[in-house]
Design a protein around this motif. Structure first.
Motif, short mmCIF file in Angstrom:
data_model
loop_
_atom_site.label_atom_id
_atom_site.label_comp_id
_atom_site.label_asym_id
_atom_site.label_seq_id
_atom_site.Cartn_x
_atom_site.Cartn_y
_atom_site.Cartn_z
N LEU A 58 0.82 -1.20 0.00
CA LEU A 58 0.00 0.00 0.00
C LEU A 58 0.86 1.26 0.00
O LEU A 58 0.57 2.22 -0.72
CB LEU A 58 -0.92 0.00 1.22
CG LEU A 58 -2.11 -0.96 1.18
CD1 LEU A 58 -2.81 -1.01 2.52
CD2 LEU A 58 -3.09 -0.55 0.09
N ARG A 59 1.91 1.26 0.80
CA ARG A 59 2.77 2.45 0.87
C ARG A 59 3.57 2.65 -0.40
O ARG A 59 3.93 3.77 -0.75
CB ARG A 59 3.69 2.33 2.09
CG ARG A 59 2.93 2.52 3.40
CD ARG A 59 3.68 2.07 4.61
NE ARG A 59 2.91 2.27 5.83
CZ ARG A 59 3.04 1.55 6.94
NH1 ARG A 59 3.94 0.56 6.99
NH2 ARG A 59 2.28 1.80 7.99
N GLU A 60 3.83 1.56 -1.12
CA GLU A 60 4.50 1.67 -2.42
C GLU A 60 3.56 2.27 -3.47
O GLU A 60 3.95 3.12 -4.26
CB GLU A 60 4.97 0.30 -2.89
CG GLU A 60 6.33 -0.12 -2.36
CD GLU A 60 6.88 -1.32 -3.11
OE1 GLU A 60 8.12 -1.45 -3.17
OE2 GLU A 60 6.08 -2.13 -3.63
N SER A 61 2.32 1.81 -3.48
CA SER A 61 1.38 2.25 -4.51
C SER A 61 0.72 3.59 -4.19
O SER A 61 0.32 4.32 -5.10
CB SER A 61 0.29 1.19 -4.73
OG SER A 61 -0.40 0.93 -3.52
N VAL A 62 0.59 3.91 -2.91
CA VAL A 62 0.02 5.20 -2.49
C VAL A 62 1.01 5.81 -1.49
O VAL A 62 0.87 5.65 -0.28
CB VAL A 62 -1.36 5.02 -1.83
CG1 VAL A 62 -2.00 6.39 -1.55
CG2 VAL A 62 -2.29 4.18 -2.69
N PRO A 63 2.03 6.53 -1.99
CA PRO A 63 3.12 7.01 -1.14
C PRO A 63 2.69 7.81 0.09
O PRO A 63 3.33 7.73 1.13
CB PRO A 63 3.95 7.86 -2.09
CG PRO A 63 3.69 7.28 -3.44
CD PRO A 63 2.25 6.86 -3.40
N LEU A 64 1.63 8.57 0.00
CA LEU A 64 1.18 9.39 1.13
C LEU A 64 0.07 8.71 1.93
O LEU A 64 -0.62 9.36 2.72
CB LEU A 64 0.71 10.75 0.63
CG LEU A 64 1.76 11.61 -0.09
CD1 LEU A 64 1.15 12.93 -0.56
CD2 LEU A 64 2.96 11.87 0.81
N ALA A 65 -0.09 7.42 1.73
CA ALA A 65 -1.19 6.70 2.38
C ALA A 65 -1.07 6.73 3.90
O ALA A 65 0.03 6.57 4.46
CB ALA A 65 -1.20 5.25 1.91
N LYS A 66 -2.20 6.94 4.54
CA LYS A 66 -2.28 6.85 6.01
C LYS A 66 -2.87 5.48 6.33
O LYS A 66 -4.09 5.30 6.38
CB LYS A 66 -3.16 7.97 6.55
CG LYS A 66 -2.59 9.37 6.32
CD LYS A 66 -3.58 10.44 6.73
CE LYS A 66 -4.72 10.56 5.72
NZ LYS A 66 -5.62 11.71 6.01
N VAL A 67 -2.00 4.50 6.50
CA VAL A 67 -2.46 3.14 6.68
C VAL A 67 -1.81 2.49 7.89
O VAL A 67 -0.66 2.79 8.24
CB VAL A 67 -2.16 2.27 5.42
CG1 VAL A 67 -3.02 2.72 4.25
CG2 VAL A 67 -0.69 2.31 5.05
N SER A 68 -2.55 1.62 8.52
CA SER A 68 -2.04 0.81 9.62
C SER A 68 -2.72 -0.55 9.50
O SER A 68 -3.65 -0.73 8.72
CB SER A 68 -2.34 1.45 10.97
OG SER A 68 -3.73 1.63 11.15
N GLY A 69 -2.24 -1.50 10.29
CA GLY A 69 -2.80 -2.84 10.18
C GLY A 69 -2.93 -3.53 11.52
O GLY A 69 -2.16 -3.25 12.45
N ILE A 70 -3.90 -4.42 11.62
CA ILE A 70 -4.13 -5.20 12.83
C ILE A 70 -4.23 -6.67 12.45
O ILE A 70 -5.06 -7.05 11.61
CB ILE A 70 -5.41 -4.76 13.54
CG1 ILE A 70 -5.31 -3.30 13.99
CG2 ILE A 70 -5.71 -5.68 14.73
CD1 ILE A 70 -6.59 -2.74 14.58
N ALA A 71 -3.40 -7.48 13.06
CA ALA A 71 -3.46 -8.92 12.85
C ALA A 71 -4.46 -9.52 13.83
O ALA A 71 -4.29 -9.42 15.05
CB ALA A 71 -2.08 -9.54 13.05
N ALA A 72 -5.54 -10.09 13.28
CA ALA A 72 -6.57 -10.72 14.12
C ALA A 72 -7.40 -11.63 13.23
O ALA A 72 -7.70 -11.29 12.09
CB ALA A 72 -7.45 -9.67 14.78
N ASP A 73 -7.78 -12.77 13.76
CA ASP A 73 -8.65 -13.69 13.04
C ASP A 73 -10.09 -13.30 13.34
O ASP A 73 -10.61 -13.58 14.43
CB ASP A 73 -8.37 -15.13 13.48
CG ASP A 73 -9.18 -16.15 12.68
OD1 ASP A 73 -10.07 -15.74 11.91
OD2 ASP A 73 -8.92 -17.35 12.82
N LEU A 74 -10.74 -12.67 12.38
CA LEU A 74 -12.10 -12.18 12.58
C LEU A 74 -13.15 -13.26 12.35
O LEU A 74 -14.34 -12.97 12.35
CB LEU A 74 -12.37 -10.99 11.65
CG LEU A 74 -11.39 -9.82 11.80
CD1 LEU A 74 -11.79 -8.67 10.88
CD2 LEU A 74 -11.32 -9.33 13.24
#
Length: 264
Positions: free
Chosen positions: A51-67
């Motif tokens: 995501l950061r490669e394709s959208v350089p100014l992206a405001k992204v974070s991630g959460i590892a969880a089995d939903l």
């Protein structure tokens, strides 16, 4: 049309690959602060890098969880307590004949495909209604209306999503929160791509030929005569998440390439 989501926060479940990742990318490109999700930290980190490669100014974070169970959803909510946009993308499928599907498979598909969205929406939509604005999306499928005989349990879960989506939209009437379902047709996602690659290898043909044969045999009503791309599905999700889609709610919108022979 210019879609600006720069003041919004979005959550996309099951978003480390395929349609989910494409939706996360589209929302980030429109300026939203996006939280992605996967079952392992490794997959989440890989997706964040993409995501950061394709959208350089992206405001992204991630959460590892089995939903796929209540405990996983509770853990996720604890780490991300609020959102303006919820995209229930998490889903699993497995081709299997009806008489070969045991009870545990029916329950597992329902738990992952339906209850993950129910649990997330039950929490996040309440906050949206209090704030007077929000978007909830369910990634259903054309299989919800045209049940595939090769995986009836999957079709059942996608039909259930339509019921939940419409019911929640009516529950939230007049609150400023919209709830919609998207019905993709056959789409070249990671899971489907792997499925076709395995079949192609078994039959000694190219993946491209396998895809063409699948459309001709199993989805002959397709008007585009090909699989959709993940970005084509994501474009619909980004629109429905926008302010411009404020009068669209309680709907099931098709991105199925014309597979369903219906004018409604």
């Amino acid at each position: 049309m210019h879609i600006d989501l720069s003041s919004k926060r979005a959550i996309v479940s099951g978003s480390t690959a395929g349609i989910g990742l494409a939706i996360a990318r589209g929302l980030a490109a429109a300026g939203a602060e996006v939280v992605i999700n996967g079952r392992t930290q490794e997959r989440v980190d890989e997706a964040l890098h993409l995501l950061r490669e394709s959208v350089p100014l992206a405001k992204v974070s991630g959460i590892a969880a089995d939903l796929g169970d209540a405990a996983g959803v509770a853990s996720f909510i604890q780490q991300a307590p609020d959102t303006d946009i919820l995209v229930n993308n998490l889903g699993i499928f497995e081709p299997k004949g009806f008489f070969d599907i045991p009870d545990e498979d029916w329950l597992h598909v329902f738990e992952v495909n339906v209850m993950s969205g129910v649990r997330l929406a039950r929490h996040y939509a309440r906050g949206m209604s209090h704030r007077g604005w929000g978007r909830v999306l369910f990634l259903s499928s054309e299989s919800a209306l045209q049940i595939p005989t090769e995986m009836v349990h999957y079709g059942m879960s996608k039909t259930a999503q339509l019921a939940v989506s419409r019911g929640l939209a009516e529950t939230l009437a007049g609150t400023g929160v919209t709830v919609n379902a998207i019905l993709p047709g056959p789409t070249r996602s990671e899971g489907v791509g792997g499925f076709f690659a395995a079949m192609a290898q078994e039959q000694g043909v190219s993946v491209e030929q396998m895809e063409r044969d699948f459309i001709a045999e199993h989805r002959p009503t397709s008007l585009i005569r090909r699989l959709a791309t993940v970005d084509e599905v994501a474009n619909m999700a980004v629109y429905l998440a926008s302010e411009q889609a404020s009068a669209t709610t309680g709907a099931a919108l098709r991105v199925d390439g014309g597979v369903l022979r219906s004018i409604a």
